[in-house]
Design an enzyme around this catalytic site. Structure first.
Site, PDB file in Angstrom:
ATOM      1  N   ASN A   7      32.256   0.887  11.726  1.00  0.00           N
ATOM      2  CA  ASN A   7      33.531   0.350  11.272  1.00  0.00           C
ATOM      3  C   ASN A   7      34.610   1.309  11.773  1.00  0.00           C
ATOM      4  O   ASN A   7      34.802   2.375  11.205  1.00  0.00           O
ATOM      5  CB  ASN A   7      33.533   0.260   9.738  1.00  0.00           C
ATOM      6  N   LYS A   9      37.746   0.937  11.739  1.00  0.00           N
ATOM      7  CA  LYS A   9      39.010   0.860  10.986  1.00  0.00           C
ATOM      8  C   LYS A   9      40.180   0.743  11.976  1.00  0.00           C
ATOM      9  O   LYS A   9      40.005   0.148  13.047  1.00  0.00           O
ATOM     10  CB  LYS A   9      39.125   2.050  10.035  1.00  0.00           C
ATOM     11  N   HIS A  93      36.009  -4.841   2.059  1.00  0.00           N
ATOM     12  CA  HIS A  93      35.958  -3.378   2.182  1.00  0.00           C
ATOM     13  C   HIS A  93      36.881  -2.761   1.131  1.00  0.00           C
ATOM     14  O   HIS A  93      37.927  -3.319   0.807  1.00  0.00           O
ATOM     15  CB  HIS A  93      36.399  -2.951   3.591  1.00  0.00           C
ATOM     16  N   GLU A  95      38.981  -0.505   1.276  1.00  0.00           N
ATOM     17  CA  GLU A  95      40.373  -0.327   1.712  1.00  0.00           C
ATOM     18  C   GLU A  95      41.134  -1.649   1.618  1.00  0.00           C
ATOM     19  O   GLU A  95      42.328  -1.666   1.326  1.00  0.00           O
ATOM     20  CB  GLU A  95      40.404   0.277   3.129  1.00  0.00           C
ATOM     21  N   GLU A 164      29.149   0.936  -0.870  1.00  0.00           N
ATOM     22  CA  GLU A 164      30.024   2.019  -0.431  1.00  0.00           C
ATOM     23  C   GLU A 164      30.789   2.561  -1.636  1.00  0.00           C
ATOM     24  O   GLU A 164      31.860   2.027  -1.986  1.00  0.00           O
ATOM     25  CB  GLU A 164      31.032   1.504   0.604  1.00  0.00           C
ATOM     26  N   GLY A 170      35.122   8.508   3.561  1.00  0.00           N
ATOM     27  CA  GLY A 170      36.067   9.365   4.267  1.00  0.00           C
ATOM     28  C   GLY A 170      36.302  10.713   3.607  1.00  0.00           C
ATOM     29  O   GLY A 170      37.270  11.398   3.914  1.00  0.00           O
ATOM     30  N   SER A 209      30.782   8.502   4.175  1.00  0.00           N
ATOM     31  CA  SER A 209      30.540   9.841   4.727  1.00  0.00           C
ATOM     32  C   SER A 209      29.153   9.992   5.357  1.00  0.00           C
ATOM     33  O   SER A 209      28.539  11.063   5.285  1.00  0.00           O
ATOM     34  CB  SER A 209      30.782  10.918   3.663  1.00  0.00           C
TER      35      SER A 209
HETATM   36  P1  PGA Z   1      33.302   6.799   6.325  1.00  0.00           P
HETATM   37  O1  PGA Z   1      33.711   5.269   6.071  1.00  0.00           O
HETATM   38  O2  PGA Z   1      31.977   6.780   7.070  1.00  0.00           O
HETATM   39  O3  PGA Z   1      34.416   7.369   7.161  1.00  0.00           O
HETATM   40  O4  PGA Z   1      33.168   7.453   4.997  1.00  0.00           O
HETATM   41  C1  PGA Z   1      32.752   4.296   5.763  1.00  0.00           C
HETATM   42  C2  PGA Z   1      33.420   2.972   5.521  1.00  0.00           C
HETATM   43  O5  PGA Z   1      34.519   2.931   4.952  1.00  0.00           O
HETATM   44  O6  PGA Z   1      32.877   1.908   5.895  1.00  0.00           O
END
Ligand code: PGA
Length: 246
Positions: A7, A9, A93, A95, A164, A170, A209
Site C-alpha cells: 500500500n 498510500k 483503511h 486513514e 491493522e 506507520g 509497521s
Molecule cells: P505501515 O502501513 O506498514 O507503514 O505501518 C500499513 C498500512 O497502513 O497499510
C-alpha cells in the site's frame, strides 16, 4: 495462496512508479507460490497496469467509490479502475476512516460495489490505542467486519480482511505476532458465524509497521495469511525482501 500487498498510500509519481517496477520485477520474477499485490495511487495505475501486464503480479486500488458514474467530483468508479487492470481494492483503511471520516455504512456500500464489479475488496479493520487499552479490540473488529459485510454475508469467501491495529500503522511499533494471531483466529471464527457456508478462502492479512526484519515472524503464525505493507513497500528492495521472507 498467501497474499503480500504493498500500500503505497500517497507516494510515488508515475515516473517513480516506472522506476520502482523496473527494479522490483526482476527481483521477484521467479516467485510463483504466493500472490503479490501492488496498490499505487490512482495516478500511477495506468503505468503500473501496463508494466505489470503478464507478470502475474496483481494491481489494486487504495480506494474506490461505490456509484458507477455521475456527479461525484473527485471520485473514481470501479469500472474506471478495472480498465487499468485493477482486481483488488483496499476498502476502509484506517486513514480513510479517521482522516477522511468514512463511516461503516459507506465502507459497506464500497464492499458491496466491489463484489458486484468483481473486484476483490481487502477490508481493513483494527482498533485504536484507547480501544485496545479499554479491552475492546475484539468488539471493535467484530463490529467493523459485521457492518462491512452487512447484506452481503454470503460472499465472505470473496473478500480478504486486513487486521491493522491503528496504533501500529506507520509507528515502527507493530503488534506482536502472537497478539496478531489471536485476532486473526477470532476473525476466522467470526466469518464462519456470519456465513455458515463460508469456504475459508478469505485471507486475513496483518498490517502495521511490517518490515523486512519482522515479516517472517508474522508469516509463521498459523492464521496470518499475508501482509499489507505501507512504509516498507516504498523501496523495491525492501518490499522484495518481505515478499521472500517466508
Ligand atoms: P505501515 O502501513 O506498514 O507503514 O505501518 C500499513 C498500512 O497502513 O497499510
Amino acid at each position: 495462496m498467501k497474499l503480500i500487498s504493498a500500500n503505497w498510500k500517497m507516494n510515488l509519481t508515475p515516473a517513480q512508479t516506472r522506476e520502482y517496477l523496473q527494479k522490483f520485477l526482476p527481483l521477484v520474477e521467479d516467485i510463483k507460490d504466493r500472490e503479490i499485490l501492488i496498490c499505487p495511487p490512482f495516478t500511477s495505475l495506468c503505468v503500473a497496469g501496463e508494466m505489470l501486464a503478464g507478470s502475474g503480479i496483481r494491481l489494486g486500488a487504495q480506494n474506490c467509490y461505490h456509484e458507477p458514474r455521475g456527479a461525484f467530483t473527485g471520485e473514481v468508479s470501479l469500472d474506471m479502475l478495472k480498465e487499468f487492470g485493477v482486481s483488488y481494492a483496499i476498502v476502509g483503511h484506517s486513514e480513510r476512516r479517521w482522516i477522511f471520516g468514512e463511516s461503516d455504512e459507506l465502507i459497506n456500500k464500497k464492499v458491496t460495489a466491489c463484489l458486484k464489479a468483481g473486484v476483490r475488496p481487502i477490508i481493513c479493520v483494527g482498533e485504536r490505542l484507547e480501544e485496545r487499552e479499554a479491552g475492546l479490540t475484539f468488539k471493535v473488529v467484530e463490529t467493523q467486519i459485521r457492518l462491512a459485510l452487512s447484506g452481503v454475508e454470503e460472499y465472505t469467501s470473496s473478500v480478504d480482511i486486513a487486521y491493522e491495529p491503528v496504533w501500529a500503522i506507520g509507528t515502527g511499533n507493530p503488534a506482536t505476532p502472537e497478539d496478531a494471531q489471536l485476532v486473526h483466529a477470532y476473525i476466522k471464527d467470526l466469518l464462519h458465524q456470519i456465513n455458515p457456508g463460508h469456504r475459508g478462502e478469505t485471507r486475513v492479512l496483518y498490517g502495521g509497521s511490517v518490515s523486512p526484519k519482522n515479516a517472517s515472524e508474522f508469516m509463521r503464525m498459523k492464521d496470518v495469511d499475508g501482509l499489507l505493507v505501507g512504509g516498507a513497500s516504498l523501496d523495491p528492495e525492501s518490499f522484495s525482501q518481505i515478499v521472500k521472507s517466508f
